[in-house]
Write a protein that holds these residues in place. Structure first.
Motif, PDB file in Angstrom:
ATOM      1  N   ASP A  13      15.005  51.371   3.339  1.00  0.00           N
ATOM      2  CA  ASP A  13      16.216  52.106   2.981  1.00  0.00           C
ATOM      3  C   ASP A  13      16.520  53.085   4.102  1.00  0.00           C
ATOM      4  OD1 ASP A  13      16.441  50.865   0.443  1.00  0.00           O
ATOM      5  OD2 ASP A  13      14.985  52.281  -0.399  1.00  0.00           O
ATOM      6  N   ALA A  14      17.795  53.227   4.430  1.00  0.00           N
ATOM      7  CA  ALA A  14      18.150  54.100   5.543  1.00  0.00           C
ATOM      8  C   ALA A  14      19.553  54.648   5.343  1.00  0.00           C
ATOM      9  CB  ALA A  14      18.070  53.339   6.864  1.00  0.00           C
ATOM     10  N   VAL A  15      19.823  55.723   6.061  1.00  0.00           N
ATOM     11  CA  VAL A  15      21.160  56.305   6.123  1.00  0.00           C
ATOM     12  C   VAL A  15      21.820  55.815   7.409  1.00  0.00           C
ATOM     13  CG1 VAL A  15      22.466  58.451   6.345  1.00  0.00           C
ATOM     14  CG2 VAL A  15      20.494  58.338   4.800  1.00  0.00           C
ATOM     15  N   THR A  16      23.091  55.454   7.322  1.00  0.00           N
ATOM     16  CA  THR A  16      23.855  55.046   8.497  1.00  0.00           C
ATOM     17  C   THR A  16      25.146  55.863   8.553  1.00  0.00           C
ATOM     18  OG1 THR A  16      25.328  53.343   7.581  1.00  0.00           O
ATOM     19  CG2 THR A  16      23.046  52.690   8.004  1.00  0.00           C
ATOM     20  N   ASN A  17      25.879  55.724   9.622  1.00  0.00           N
ATOM     21  CA  ASN A  17      27.186  56.374   9.725  1.00  0.00           C
ATOM     22  C   ASN A  17      28.163  55.846   8.682  1.00  0.00           C
ATOM     23  OD1 ASN A  17      26.965  53.973  11.583  1.00  0.00           O
ATOM     24  ND2 ASN A  17      29.188  54.286  11.640  1.00  0.00           N
ATOM     25  N   GLU A  18      27.873  54.667   8.099  1.00  0.00           N
ATOM     26  CA  GLU A  18      28.729  54.086   7.067  1.00  0.00           C
ATOM     27  C   GLU A  18      28.189  54.344   5.666  1.00  0.00           C
ATOM     28  OE1 GLU A  18      29.266  49.966   7.953  1.00  0.00           O
ATOM     29  OE2 GLU A  18      30.382  50.359   9.804  1.00  0.00           O
ATOM     30  N   GLY A  19      27.091  55.102   5.558  1.00  0.00           N
ATOM     31  CA  GLY A  19      26.495  55.381   4.267  1.00  0.00           C
ATOM     32  C   GLY A  19      25.112  54.765   4.144  1.00  0.00           C
ATOM     33  N   PRO A  20      24.459  54.936   2.980  1.00  0.00           N
ATOM     34  CA  PRO A  20      23.095  54.422   2.798  1.00  0.00           C
ATOM     35  C   PRO A  20      23.073  52.904   2.651  1.00  0.00           C
ATOM     36  CG  PRO A  20      23.882  55.420   0.767  1.00  0.00           C
ATOM     37  CD  PRO A  20      24.928  55.702   1.806  1.00  0.00           C
ATOM     38  N   ILE A  21      21.993  52.289   3.123  1.00  0.00           N
ATOM     39  CA  ILE A  21      21.813  50.849   2.946  1.00  0.00           C
ATOM     40  C   ILE A  21      20.372  50.562   2.540  1.00  0.00           C
ATOM     41  CG2 ILE A  21      23.555  50.235   4.683  1.00  0.00           C
ATOM     42  CD1 ILE A  21      21.103  49.396   6.493  1.00  0.00           C
ATOM     43  N   SER A  22      20.180  49.441   1.856  1.00  0.00           N
ATOM     44  CA  SER A  22      18.877  48.811   1.698  1.00  0.00           C
ATOM     45  C   SER A  22      18.951  47.552   2.546  1.00  0.00           C
ATOM     46  CB  SER A  22      18.604  48.484   0.237  1.00  0.00           C
ATOM     47  OG  SER A  22      17.338  47.850   0.094  1.00  0.00           O
ATOM     48  N   PHE A  23      18.063  47.433   3.536  1.00  0.00           N
ATOM     49  CA  PHE A  23      18.248  46.454   4.605  1.00  0.00           C
ATOM     50  C   PHE A  23      18.407  45.027   4.092  1.00  0.00           C
ATOM     51  CE2 PHE A  23      16.422  44.268   8.538  1.00  0.00           C
ATOM     52  CZ  PHE A  23      17.621  44.328   9.227  1.00  0.00           C
ATOM     53  N   HIS A  24      17.515  44.573   3.228  1.00  0.00           N
ATOM     54  CA  HIS A  24      17.603  43.191   2.752  1.00  0.00           C
ATOM     55  C   HIS A  24      18.893  42.941   1.969  1.00  0.00           C
ATOM     56  CE1 HIS A  24      13.120  41.795   3.112  1.00  0.00           C
ATOM     57  NE2 HIS A  24      13.629  42.232   4.253  1.00  0.00           N
ATOM     58  N   ASP A  25      19.315  43.903   1.173  1.00  0.00           N
ATOM     59  CA  ASP A  25      20.582  43.757   0.454  1.00  0.00           C
ATOM     60  C   ASP A  25      21.748  43.704   1.438  1.00  0.00           C
ATOM     61  OD1 ASP A  25      19.275  43.754  -1.967  1.00  0.00           O
ATOM     62  OD2 ASP A  25      19.669  45.867  -2.388  1.00  0.00           O
ATOM     63  N   TRP A  26      21.670  44.534   2.471  1.00  0.00           N
ATOM     64  CA  TRP A  26      22.736  44.567   3.474  1.00  0.00           C
ATOM     65  C   TRP A  26      22.824  43.242   4.227  1.00  0.00           C
ATOM     66  CZ3 TRP A  26      22.867  44.098   8.810  1.00  0.00           C
ATOM     67  CH2 TRP A  26      24.071  44.470   9.432  1.00  0.00           C
ATOM     68  N   ILE A  27      21.672  42.618   4.504  1.00  0.00           N
ATOM     69  CA  ILE A  27      21.659  41.328   5.196  1.00  0.00           C
ATOM     70  C   ILE A  27      22.391  40.280   4.366  1.00  0.00           C
ATOM     71  CG2 ILE A  27      20.190  39.409   5.941  1.00  0.00           C
ATOM     72  CD1 ILE A  27      18.071  41.468   6.735  1.00  0.00           C
TER      73      ILE A  27
END
Length: 212
Positions: A13-27
């Motif tokens: 899980d991480a914060v990005t300039n576009e908001g928080p993401i969970s990497f596998h979900d984002w993929i």
């Protein structure tokens, strides 16, 4: 030992300039180019991020998404993006992970203390839709990467996933390919009815099979 080809890319899980993401979900069901940058407001990174944004359509053709990482904050990322858009004449269109605590860069072995203890090296991970790491490479902080090579690499990986071929030196999409040596001539005759050139028993070339 760091992450190896064929390993499942670790989730985070991480914060990005576009908001928080969970990497596998984002993929999702996409391929991914995940690449690190030594720091915000640095000249080489500015050119790399701008060029990557310009490749949006090329990535889309390959069902691929880009995501970057820097050890600075999301607010710094947002300020830096203004510079990138101004100097590279592009609108940014992919997220940059804010890895202030270096959690993700450590997980992905992007910190090489003997090269640069305070920043990440220029690491690249190509990850497929099954979340597997398919390719990696690492540049020093001073050398910008060749993103045309990354596209070429994805073309090769996606082609060879679907056909019993390999790609020769300096191959680019549309050129002849090599029939894998584990395939018998009899089977090659069936799989490649348009024919092939037998240079050596282990070296047989044929037209790229998905190009008609």
């Amino acid at each position: 030992m760091g992450l190896l080809l064929g390993d499942i890319a670790p989730n985070f899980d991480a914060v990005t300039n576009e908001g928080p993401i969970s990497f596998h979900d984002w993929i999702g069901d996409n391929w991914v180019v995940f690449f690190s940058h030594p720091a915000d407001f640095t000249p080489v990174c500015t050119t790399e991020l701008g060029f990557t944004a310009k490749l949006k359509d090329e990535f889309a053709k390959r069902n691929t998404k880009a995501i970057a990482l820097s050890v600075d904050s999301a607010e710094d990322h947002k300020a830096w993006i203004k510079d990138i858009e101004e100097t590279q004449n592009v609108a940014m269109n992919f997220p940059i992970i804010a890895d202030v605590d270096r959690k993700v860069s450590t997980l992905y072995s992007m910190i090489h203390p003997n090269a640069a203890s305070a920043v990440t090296v220029r690491a690249v991970y190509v990850i497929d839709a099954n979340k597997k790491i398919r390719a990696t490479f690492t540049y020093p902080p001073s050398a910008g990467r060749n993103f045309n090579e990354i596209l070429r690499l994805i073309d090769s990986l996606q082609l060879t996933d679907n056909y019993k071929v390999a790609t020769p030196v300096n191959w680019v999409d549309g050129e002849d390919v090599i029939i894998v040596p584990t395939l018998s001539d009899a089977d090659a005759d069936k799989l490649f009815p348009a024919g092939y050139k037998k240079i050596k028993p282990y070296l047989r070339t044929t037209k790229q099979p998905n190009k008609g």
